[in-house]
Design a protein around this motif. Structure first.
Motif, short mmCIF file in Angstrom:
data_model
loop_
_atom_site.label_atom_id
_atom_site.label_comp_id
_atom_site.label_asym_id
_atom_site.label_seq_id
_atom_site.Cartn_x
_atom_site.Cartn_y
_atom_site.Cartn_z
N TRP A 208 83.87 -45.78 7.25
CA TRP A 208 83.55 -46.75 8.26
C TRP A 208 84.96 -47.21 8.93
N GLY A 209 86.11 -46.58 8.38
CA GLY A 209 87.36 -47.11 9.02
C GLY A 209 87.97 -48.27 8.63
N TYR B 141 78.41 -51.81 4.54
CA TYR B 141 78.11 -50.56 4.49
C TYR B 141 78.60 -49.94 3.11
N GLY C 145 87.08 -55.24 12.08
CA GLY C 145 86.57 -53.80 11.56
C GLY C 145 86.65 -53.62 10.04
N CYS D 129 83.62 -40.07 11.19
CA CYS D 129 84.10 -40.40 12.26
C CYS D 129 84.06 -41.77 12.99
N VAL D 130 83.29 -42.68 12.25
CA VAL D 130 82.94 -44.08 12.89
C VAL D 130 84.20 -44.78 12.46
N ARG D 131 84.52 -45.76 13.38
CA ARG D 131 85.37 -46.80 13.02
C ARG D 131 84.66 -48.20 13.55
N LEU D 132 84.36 -49.04 12.51
CA LEU D 132 83.77 -50.04 12.98
C LEU D 132 84.54 -51.23 13.53
N GLY E 257 79.44 -39.45 9.46
CA GLY E 257 79.76 -40.71 9.54
C GLY E 257 81.17 -41.19 9.37
#
Length: 517
Positions: free
Chosen positions: A147-148, A320, A313, A21-24, A19
């Motif tokens: 989550w960025g 989360y 973002g 790698c995620v950038r909301l 997770g």
């Protein structure tokens, strides 16, 4: 079959790492409208020409006026607005530094204690003890950017930093236009004052002639009073023009960072006093459509959109769970005999999730999105307004040039009319009223001609400003005395020099560049 506890932990860590790698939030997309790609107007085509010199960044050189060049250089170095804009760039660079710190452990606390304990117990015997206790520890907490949250915060601060640089350039655009406009307003007022004085002198002579004729019985009182009225009317315009000159001088003094003063040494050159140039073309190095989108205020609006987009973002990351790696090393000792020293090592992940927020987080995301949409609409309107300003200035210049040709002929005709009226009056073929009418017409036409010339210069300056010309300055963001004063108060660690050395054409990370760390 149930999985062992240690396997559960390993699977959880793998899932969290994937997770990472995620950038909301949305990735910023430029909002260029299709109409701007080949935008131009007939008026712009008529009053612009493609040439390399002078550079649009120093457009005022088209006037070939060394005094104006000197005033603009002095304004770049000392104008308060430019200095404040430069300091705001330094402030934004420091804000970027704060955001960049999010890449590293957020908690790094070292602690140490020394305690003295004195106790006394009463009973059959009195027991007294004196003990020294020592402890030291280091606590580390590192919230992982799954989550960025932190990368989006860096993206936002990076865009805000480059927006501050664009705003600094926009301040220069406005300053250069204002200095040039004020300077030529001063020159036009000087030219109008010269014309007013010449006409007042001419009308005074006419008044003296009519006064002599009236006293000799060769003229009636009507001619005398009309001549007197005309002379005094022209004379009354002189104080107002002198006042305009003084106010323009004071305005120039403030623009170049001086207290209100005459500024004789900068402005009083006989070959430049009262000179109002007439230039019928703006020199450009690119097409108007490209120049429009490169305007500093347009670039600043785009970068402000990018900064706000990243904040969506940051807000979404609060929806989360956050995972923090915790670590602690502690050591303790005591002066009590036979008491061993202690060393403790604690490490592990910590998960926190604000499950019940009652809509606060989601509404914060909506707030950030609404702010982004406001900036999008503002950007689109700014581009349209910039196009309107450019076309209005081009149209105004065209019409002022047309009127200039007409007024030039009108001034010549008024001058010829006065000469004829004087000749007819001397020969006795006309009364003095026609002379007065001709004098009045001459003054009006000459003044209108100078006012229109000043208007034409104003439209040319407005055109350069509308296309974003004049954003470059040879001065540092923070002048040396100010930097020295700041460094006496605070350890800037080279940040001021770092911000000042940033290449002018560098783009933010969201547009393909990388901010300095």
């Amino acid at each position: 079959m149930a999985l062992p506890v240690h396997l559960h932990c390993r699977l959880l860590m793998v899932a969290l790492l994937l997770g990472g790698c995620v950038r909301l939030g949305p990735d910023f997309q430029a909002q260029h409208e299709s109409w701007t790609e080949q935008w131009s107007t007939a008026a712009l085509d008529q009053v612009t020409q493609q040439r390399q010199q002078p550079d649009l960044r120093q457009w005022w050189q088209v006037f070939g006026d060394p005094i104006l060049d000197k005033l603009i250089a002095e304004a770049d170095a000392s104008n308060a607005g430019v200095r404040i804009a430069g300091l705001r760039v330094v402030e934004a660079r420091a804000q970027l530094g704060i955001a960049l710190a999010g890449r590293f452990p957020q908690v790094q606390q070292a602690s140490a204690e020394t305690l003295y304990v004195h106790s006394r117990k009463s009973g059959a015997t009195v027991q007294t003890s004196r003990v020294w206790q020592y402890s030291a520890g280091l606590d580390v907490g590192w919230e992982l950017d799954f989550w960025g949250r932190f990368s989006r915060a860096i993206e936002s601060a990076d865009a805000a930093y480059f927006a501050s640089r664009a705003i600094h350039e926009d301040v220069l655009v406005l300053l250069h236009a204002q200095v040039a406009q004020t300077y030529f307003t001063l020159r036009a007022a000087q030219a109008r004052l010269r014309i007013a004085r010449e006409n007042a002198r001419l009308q005074k002579r006419s008044y003296e002639i009519t006064e002599r004729l009236f006293k000799g019985g060769e003229s009636d009182e009507l001619d005398l009073q009309q001549a007197k009225t005309q002379y005094l009317g022209t004379l009354s315009s002189i104080p107002e023009l002198e006042n305009q000159i003084l106010q323009a001088r004071n305005a120039l003094a403030i623009l170049v960072g001086r207290p209100p003063a005459p500024m004789h040494e900068q402005l009083d050159m006989p070959d430049r006093e009262g000179v109002v140039p007439l230039i019928d073309r703006a020199v450009l190095q690119d097409v108007p459509a490209s120049l429009l989108l490169r305007r500093p205020d347009i670039r600043a609006a785009e970068l402000q959109m990018a900064a706000q987009s990243a904040l969506i973002g940051v807000a979404k990351a609060d929806l989360y769970p956050s995972v923090t790696l915790l670590g602690s090393i502690g050591w303790s000792a005591s002066s009590l005999p036979a008491t061993p020293n202690g060393l403790v090592l604690i490490a592990g992940p910590s998960l926190r999730w604000n499950v019940f927020d009652y809509g606060r987080i989601r509404n914060n995301v909506r707030i950030q999105d609404a702010r982004l949409q406001q900036l999008i609409v503002t950007y689109q309107d700014s581009v349209r307004q910039a196009a309107r300003e450019a076309d209005d200035a081009a149209t105004g210049l065209i019409k002022a040039l047309e009127r200039e040709a007409i007024l030039a002929q009108a001034s010549e005709a008024a001058s010829r009319s006065l000469a004829l009226a004087n000749a007819l009056f001397r020969e006795g073929y006309s009364d003095f009223e026609r002379v007065l009418d001709a004098q009045r017409a001459l003054f009006a036409q000459q003044d209108a001609y100078l006012v229109n010339r000043s208007t034409a210069v104003g439209y040319l300056i407005a055109l350069y400003k509308a296309l974003g010309g004049g954003w470059q300055s040879g001065q540092p963001l923070v002048d040396a005395p100010t930097q020295q004063q700041m460094e006496q108060r605070t350890d800037w660690g080279g940040l001021i020099d770092e911000a000042a050395s940033e290449p002018a054409g560098k783009r933010s990370s969201m547009q393909g560049g990388r901010p300095d760390e």
